[in-house]
Structures are given as structure tokens and as C-alpha cells.
Design an enzyme around this catalytic site. Sequence first.
Site, PDB file in Angstrom:
ATOM      1  N   ASP A  45      64.907 107.201  33.963  1.00  0.00           N
ATOM      2  CA  ASP A  45      66.592 106.474  34.775  1.00  0.00           C
ATOM      3  C   ASP A  45      66.767 104.903  35.496  1.00  0.00           C
ATOM      4  OD1 ASP A  45      68.820 108.250  37.168  1.00  0.00           O
ATOM      5  OD2 ASP A  45      67.354 106.705  38.169  1.00  0.00           O
ATOM      6  N   TYR A  50      70.265  97.943  39.313  1.00  0.00           N
ATOM      7  CA  TYR A  50      68.620  97.527  39.799  1.00  0.00           C
ATOM      8  C   TYR A  50      68.172  95.763  38.879  1.00  0.00           C
ATOM      9  CZ  TYR A  50      67.819 102.319  40.482  1.00  0.00           C
ATOM     10  OH  TYR A  50      68.425 103.872  41.315  1.00  0.00           O
ATOM     11  N   LYS A  75      73.966 103.990  35.742  1.00  0.00           N
ATOM     12  CA  LYS A  75      74.651 104.784  37.299  1.00  0.00           C
ATOM     13  C   LYS A  75      75.552 103.109  37.494  1.00  0.00           C
ATOM     14  CE  LYS A  75      70.041 106.005  39.319  1.00  0.00           C
ATOM     15  NZ  LYS A  75      69.529 105.792  39.350  1.00  0.00           N
ATOM     16  N   HIS A 108      76.816 105.828  41.873  1.00  0.00           N
ATOM     17  CA  HIS A 108      76.094 105.805  42.275  1.00  0.00           C
ATOM     18  C   HIS A 108      75.705 105.769  43.920  1.00  0.00           C
ATOM     19  CE1 HIS A 108      71.708 102.645  41.799  1.00  0.00           C
ATOM     20  NE2 HIS A 108      71.865 103.995  43.014  1.00  0.00           N
TER      21      HIS A 108
HETATM   22  P1  NAP Z   1      59.295 107.292  44.991  1.00  0.00           P
HETATM   23  O1  NAP Z   1      59.133 107.245  43.465  1.00  0.00           O
HETATM   24  O2  NAP Z   1      59.383 108.008  45.630  1.00  0.00           O
HETATM   25  O3  NAP Z   1      58.156 106.654  44.708  1.00  0.00           O
HETATM   26  C1  NAP Z   1      57.502 104.981  44.122  1.00  0.00           C
HETATM   27  C2  NAP Z   1      57.003 104.703  45.029  1.00  0.00           C
HETATM   28  O4  NAP Z   1      55.277 105.634  44.813  1.00  0.00           O
HETATM   29  C3  NAP Z   1      55.744 103.250  44.708  1.00  0.00           C
HETATM   30  O5  NAP Z   1      55.337 102.487  45.653  1.00  0.00           O
HETATM   31  C4  NAP Z   1      54.499 103.418  43.135  1.00  0.00           C
HETATM   32  O6  NAP Z   1      53.419 102.950  43.692  1.00  0.00           O
HETATM   33  C5  NAP Z   1      54.364 104.881  44.293  1.00  0.00           C
HETATM   34  N1  NAP Z   1      53.235 105.862  43.491  1.00  0.00           N
HETATM   35  C6  NAP Z   1      53.983 106.533  41.749  1.00  0.00           C
HETATM   36  N2  NAP Z   1      53.141 106.813  41.076  1.00  0.00           N
HETATM   37  C7  NAP Z   1      52.068 107.032  42.409  1.00  0.00           C
HETATM   38  C8  NAP Z   1      51.003 107.907  42.451  1.00  0.00           C
HETATM   39  N3  NAP Z   1      50.092 108.728  41.488  1.00  0.00           N
HETATM   40  N4  NAP Z   1      49.532 108.095  43.373  1.00  0.00           N
HETATM   41  C9  NAP Z   1      50.037 107.019  44.504  1.00  0.00           C
HETATM   42  N5  NAP Z   1      50.956 105.887  44.750  1.00  0.00           N
HETATM   43  C10 NAP Z   1      51.782 106.004  43.674  1.00  0.00           C
HETATM   44  O7  NAP Z   1      60.206 106.166  44.875  1.00  0.00           O
HETATM   45  P2  NAP Z   1      61.077 105.683  44.077  1.00  0.00           P
HETATM   46  O8  NAP Z   1      61.626 104.989  43.236  1.00  0.00           O
HETATM   47  O9  NAP Z   1      63.230 105.149  45.155  1.00  0.00           O
HETATM   48  O10 NAP Z   1      61.974 107.145  43.778  1.00  0.00           O
HETATM   49  C11 NAP Z   1      62.100 107.204  42.142  1.00  0.00           C
HETATM   50  C12 NAP Z   1      63.409 106.570  41.277  1.00  0.00           C
HETATM   51  O11 NAP Z   1      65.045 107.466  41.614  1.00  0.00           O
HETATM   52  C13 NAP Z   1      63.521 105.617  41.628  1.00  0.00           C
HETATM   53  O12 NAP Z   1      62.917 104.630  40.693  1.00  0.00           O
HETATM   54  C14 NAP Z   1      65.187 105.317  40.881  1.00  0.00           C
HETATM   55  O13 NAP Z   1      65.171 105.584  39.290  1.00  0.00           O
HETATM   56  C15 NAP Z   1      66.339 106.626  41.171  1.00  0.00           C
HETATM   57  N6  NAP Z   1      66.189 106.220  42.724  1.00  0.00           N
HETATM   58  C16 NAP Z   1      67.444 106.566  42.826  1.00  0.00           C
HETATM   59  C17 NAP Z   1      68.162 106.441  44.142  1.00  0.00           C
HETATM   60  C18 NAP Z   1      69.843 106.542  44.520  1.00  0.00           C
HETATM   61  O14 NAP Z   1      70.696 106.323  44.977  1.00  0.00           O
HETATM   62  N7  NAP Z   1      70.721 107.475  43.258  1.00  0.00           N
HETATM   63  C19 NAP Z   1      67.432 105.075  45.073  1.00  0.00           C
HETATM   64  C20 NAP Z   1      66.305 105.401  45.430  1.00  0.00           C
HETATM   65  C21 NAP Z   1      65.947 105.414  43.932  1.00  0.00           C
HETATM   66  P3  NAP Z   1      53.001 102.167  41.915  1.00  0.00           P
HETATM   67  O15 NAP Z   1      54.595 101.223  41.225  1.00  0.00           O
HETATM   68  O16 NAP Z   1      53.104 100.298  42.654  1.00  0.00           O
HETATM   69  O17 NAP Z   1      52.633 102.329  41.398  1.00  0.00           O
END
Ligand code: NAP
Length: 284
Positions: A45, A50, A75, A108
Site C-alpha cells: 500500500d 508518500y 492513491k 486518498h
Molecule cells: P501503523 O501501521 O499503525 O504503525 C506503524 C508504527 O508501528 C511504526 O512506528 C512502526 O515502527 C511500528 N511498528 C510496526 N510493527 C510493530 C511491531 N510489531 N512492534 C512494535 N512496533 C511496530 O501506522 P501507519 O503506517 O500510519 O498505517 C499503516 C499503513 O496505512 C501506512 O503505512 C499506509 O500505507 C496506510 N495509511 C493510509 C492513510 C490514508 O489516509 N489512507 C493514512 C495513514 C496510513 P517501525 O517502522 O520503526 O518498525
Amino acid sequence: MKNEIVLNNGLKMPMLGFGVFQIPDFDDCKQAVLTALKQGYRLIDTAAAYGNERAVGAAIRESGIMRSEIFVTTKLWIQDAGYEQTRLVIQDSLDRLGLEYIDLYLVHQPLGDIYGSWRAMEAAYHDGKLKSLGVANFENDRLQDLMMHNEVKPVVDQIELHPFYQQPQRVQWLLDNDIVPEAWGPFAEGKKGVFSNPVINEIATAHGKTNGQVILKWFNQRNIVVIPKSVHKARIIENAQISDFKLTQDEMQRMADLDEGNSLFGSIHDPEAVKQLGNFKFKY
Ligand code: NAP
């Protein structure tokens, strides 16, 4: 463990994917995606906003995995809303990814001329450049309106979902309308001590799993696609290992009880947030 979900257009989508938000560096992103693909993730994704579509494309090519085996989402950002501009930037995304088609293309944010964008997306869908169309951050009412006044039905709504913000009615409406809910920020980006939350930890300990794995499984058991992000190999591996346990009904209920009902990332109904998002512009 359910590994795939069938979208309302017949296409299959993996239930567990890999998100690449906030990995702007080319090498970091390419390495993370390569690691994820090696560990068996088959959904990536990304987004134009990004700034890492090129790195995602490079990792896909270097992985040697057949294109048809990988489900790629990208997106459209607000600055490119509208028919003409969307037509152009769909091709730009394809070029940056180095792909001939995108599996899922999302609006998005529900902001700007999204109706013009949707018609351009429909044209690209009919040309085979986009295999399915969807949205992100759309409330159910906006989604209903979009469906009523356009031809191609969205397959997915990617929305903020995590233990502290579960939006049960919104999710149920999506499921009832055959639109797959996809959780962004499934770990609340680490906020509110999610990885050490005592309730989740008790459930995790009972299964010999981690808090992160319990959260991902809790999504999977409710038919919600999830796309955790990490740049660390050990965590990328950990997050993929959720097929060997199942949460009980009681555990599912205890997870549901963690809901606090508030977004941790701001509301699309706040004019200031709309202004900030609308003003966020980037150069490719
Ligand atoms: P998330 O997946 O909720 O959290 C990522 C965070 O958690 C990072 O700081 C990562 O650190 C840490 N992490 C991951 N696995 C872990 C584990 N097993 N133990 C401890 N820490 C862990 O946040 P997100 O990246 O915002 O959301 C996921 C995806 O959703 C995004 O990458 C993006 O593709 C999508 N997204 C979409 C929108 C939208 O508006 N459509 C908005 C936000 C995100 P490290 O990387 O340092 O390991």
C-alpha cells in the site's frame, strides 16, 4: 486464517498487506518492501503523496515475484483532483511504479473535485490500467453519494481503525454494502502505548503472541483488510505470523471494549484539518 477477500468486482485482495507511509527514503523503502515480499506479504500500500512509488516498483522488480502475484495499491492526492489532472497522474503513478496496471487505485481524501477524478478513474478502469477503484477516508454518506452518481462501485474504503478508534457502525455499513473496510494505522502508529496495553497483552500472553499480532488477528477475524507498516525486519516478520492462533469470542469482545470512539489523527469535519490537507502539496 482468511488470507484473501473477494472484492465486489470479483478480484481477490490479500487480507494482510504492507504499508509504506512515512518511508520517504528510496533505499529504506525499497529494502522494507523487499523484506516484506520475501516474508510473504503480497499487498503493498503506497500513495503518490508518500513519495515512494518508485522505490515500491524497484522492490517489486528486484523481488523476482510474478507481477500477477502482487496486489499494488496507490492513491490520488487532493492536488490532482479533477478529471484532466487525474487522467495524467494515473499514468504518472504507473510510470513511477514501472507497472502496466495498478490493482487498486484510491481517492486518498474526500476533498476537491472527486467526481471528476472518479470519472477519470472509471476511464482508466475500462482501459485496464486500474483493476479496481476505491476510496480512503470517506464517510458512509459520501460513499453512498459517490455510488449513486457514478458507474463503477468502490471496492474498498481505507479508514483509520485501531483498538482505540473502531467505528463499528461505519465498518458494519461497509460490510453490508459489500465494500471492504481496510484499516490504516492499525497500531495507532504506536500511540497510547498500544504495544504494551495490558488488556491486549493479557490476550497476547495467553496465545504466546505479541500485542501487534493480536491486533492484526482481531482485524482478520472481522473481515477487515490490514496494512501494518514497519521498517524493521524482525517486526515485518512478526506482523506476518498470525495464522497459527485464533481469538475467542470473549477475547474479541475485550478488544471491542477498548474503543474510545475518537480519532487520534484529526477529523475531516474540522475546517482547519480540511485546509491543512488541501494546502499539502508535493512535487514528484
Ligand atoms: P501503523 O501501521 O499503525 O504503525 C506503524 C508504527 O508501528 C511504526 O512506528 C512502526 O515502527 C511500528 N511498528 C510496526 N510493527 C510493530 C511491531 N510489531 N512492534 C512494535 N512496533 C511496530 O501506522 P501507519 O503506517 O500510519 O498505517 C499503516 C499503513 O496505512 C501506512 O503505512 C499506509 O500505507 C496506510 N495509511 C493510509 C492513510 C490514508 O489516509 N489512507 C493514512 C495513514 C496510513 P517501525 O517502522 O520503526 O518498525
